[in-house]
Motif scaffolding. Sequence first.
Motif, short mmCIF file in Angstrom:
data_model
loop_
_atom_site.label_atom_id
_atom_site.label_comp_id
_atom_site.label_asym_id
_atom_site.label_seq_id
_atom_site.Cartn_x
_atom_site.Cartn_y
_atom_site.Cartn_z
N ALA A 156 37.74 45.46 50.33
CA ALA A 156 38.00 46.84 50.46
C ALA A 156 39.42 47.69 50.02
CB ALA A 156 37.98 47.31 52.00
N GLY A 157 40.07 46.88 50.01
CA GLY A 157 41.50 47.72 49.16
C GLY A 157 41.39 47.82 48.07
N PRO A 158 41.11 46.84 47.25
CA PRO A 158 40.83 46.99 45.76
C PRO A 158 39.95 48.00 45.52
CG PRO A 158 41.20 44.70 46.18
CD PRO A 158 41.07 45.30 47.35
N LEU A 159 38.65 47.98 46.22
CA LEU A 159 37.64 49.03 46.02
C LEU A 159 38.10 50.12 46.08
CD1 LEU A 159 34.63 47.25 47.44
CD2 LEU A 159 34.99 47.89 44.78
N HIS A 160 38.88 50.69 47.22
CA HIS A 160 39.33 51.88 47.40
C HIS A 160 40.29 52.43 46.29
CE1 HIS A 160 37.70 52.41 51.51
NE2 HIS A 160 38.31 51.50 52.08
N GLN A 161 41.22 51.33 45.98
CA GLN A 161 42.09 51.79 44.85
C GLN A 161 41.41 52.25 43.60
OE1 GLN A 161 44.80 48.33 44.17
NE2 GLN A 161 45.82 48.80 46.31
N LEU A 162 40.32 51.27 43.34
CA LEU A 162 39.43 51.77 42.08
C LEU A 162 38.69 53.10 42.20
CD1 LEU A 162 37.82 48.38 41.41
CD2 LEU A 162 39.65 49.64 39.93
N LEU A 196 39.22 52.96 31.87
CA LEU A 196 38.08 52.68 32.21
C LEU A 196 37.70 51.04 32.05
CD1 LEU A 196 35.79 55.91 31.10
CD2 LEU A 196 36.31 55.01 33.45
N GLU A 197 38.33 50.74 31.01
CA GLU A 197 37.93 49.24 30.54
C GLU A 197 38.54 48.31 31.77
OE1 GLU A 197 39.27 48.64 26.57
OE2 GLU A 197 37.47 49.37 25.67
N CYS A 198 40.00 48.82 32.17
CA CYS A 198 40.53 48.22 33.05
C CYS A 198 39.90 48.06 34.51
CB CYS A 198 41.97 48.63 33.41
SG CYS A 198 43.16 48.35 32.11
N VAL A 199 39.33 49.22 34.81
CA VAL A 199 38.52 49.31 35.86
C VAL A 199 37.04 48.60 35.86
CG1 VAL A 199 36.88 50.90 37.19
CG2 VAL A 199 39.04 51.69 36.64
N ALA A 200 36.69 48.33 34.66
CA ALA A 200 35.50 47.50 34.53
C ALA A 200 35.79 46.03 34.69
CB ALA A 200 34.83 47.92 33.23
N VAL A 201 36.74 45.82 34.33
CA VAL A 201 37.37 44.29 34.44
C VAL A 201 37.56 44.03 36.01
CG1 VAL A 201 39.39 42.54 33.89
CG2 VAL A 201 38.18 43.97 31.88
N GLU A 202 38.18 44.89 36.50
CA GLU A 202 38.48 44.78 37.73
C GLU A 202 37.49 44.60 38.67
OE1 GLU A 202 40.88 43.89 41.41
OE2 GLU A 202 41.00 43.80 39.25
N LEU A 203 36.14 45.45 38.34
CA LEU A 203 34.83 45.33 39.12
C LEU A 203 34.25 44.18 38.84
CD1 LEU A 203 33.39 49.07 38.62
CD2 LEU A 203 34.36 48.00 40.79
N ALA A 204 34.20 43.67 37.66
CA ALA A 204 33.58 42.28 37.17
C ALA A 204 34.33 40.98 38.13
CB ALA A 204 33.76 42.06 35.87
N ARG A 205 35.51 41.25 38.33
CA ARG A 205 36.37 40.21 39.13
C ARG A 205 35.87 40.23 40.34
NH1 ARG A 205 40.14 39.35 42.53
NH2 ARG A 205 40.54 41.63 42.82
N LEU A 206 35.76 41.35 41.02
CA LEU A 206 35.39 41.58 42.42
C LEU A 206 33.70 41.05 42.69
CD1 LEU A 206 37.02 45.15 43.42
CD2 LEU A 206 37.87 42.72 43.92
N ALA A 207 33.07 41.48 41.84
CA ALA A 207 31.65 41.00 41.82
C ALA A 207 31.57 39.51 41.68
CB ALA A 207 30.94 41.55 40.63
N ASP A 208 32.56 38.69 40.69
CA ASP A 208 32.32 37.23 40.88
C ASP A 208 32.92 36.91 42.21
OD1 ASP A 208 31.54 37.21 38.30
OD2 ASP A 208 33.56 36.98 37.27
N GLN A 209 33.97 37.50 42.69
CA GLN A 209 34.42 36.94 43.98
C GLN A 209 33.33 37.10 45.06
OE1 GLN A 209 38.12 38.88 45.22
NE2 GLN A 209 37.48 39.03 47.55
N MET A 210 32.53 38.04 44.99
CA MET A 210 31.52 38.18 46.06
C MET A 210 30.41 37.05 45.74
SD MET A 210 31.74 40.85 48.39
CE MET A 210 29.91 41.10 48.73
N SER A 211 29.99 36.86 44.66
CA SER A 211 29.05 35.73 44.38
C SER A 211 29.46 34.47 44.57
CB SER A 211 28.43 36.17 42.84
OG SER A 211 29.75 35.91 41.93
#
Length: 266
Positions: A156-162, A196-211
Amino acid sequence: NVDDTIAAVASAPGGAYRGIVRISGPEVVAGLKACFRGDADPAGVTVPTVLPGRLDLGDPLGDVPCELYLWPGPRSYTRQPLAELHTVGSPPVLHAALRSVCTANARLAAPGEFTLRAFLAGRLDLTQAEAVLAVIDAGSRTELDVALRQLAGGLAGPLHQLRDQLLDLSAQVEAGLDFVDEDIEFIAAADLHRQLECVAVELARLADQMSSRGHADEQFRVVLMGWPNVGKSSLMNALVGQQAALVSPHAGTTRDYLTRTVNLCG
């Protein structure tokens, strides 16, 4: 229905020094009158309180010692009136306490219903509610660690920051559009693309964490062992649902070890 009063055993299965029955809903205090006996009246409690007393379980158990943890207002886990009956951690005693509470005015809680009410009341966000389920379903220490980090705000913390970062970028882009006729540049195109590229990279990392949370890296290994011709092969075939092992009345037909991966009831 969130207006129902629900109850469930909230402690681990099996005997223990202490067991807990949790109750949540608008009629918690009214239901306690049917089974809780103490010096203080729960109806007069206005702040979170612990009340010593006894729990009336009826025949043949009678009364057992009990402590009532009561949250009469919205400062509970579910943001509803909530109570916990802490008593002897004997399964028959806990089941009798639960039956007494349900006889009064409650119903059995569905799996995850306390957490659902906490989510609907805003006590938990969606990522934390999912983390509670992940903690319950964890099949290894790795999965448990990931779920606990998520429960503590690791997702939740990283998502709120993004989200804040994207809102800030959106505001800068809109400001640039509002003052397009002026010689003012709120954010350069290159800087916008980089962020925007940094945000996309962080979202991909969080998605991998979830999966990765859903992939168990440990499995139970069960060994079927016994004397010859006692039914090991027949039992294995029944468990795996196919003819994995030869079945014969002659001893020693299956000499090599067999392995199969089986999913039993999930």
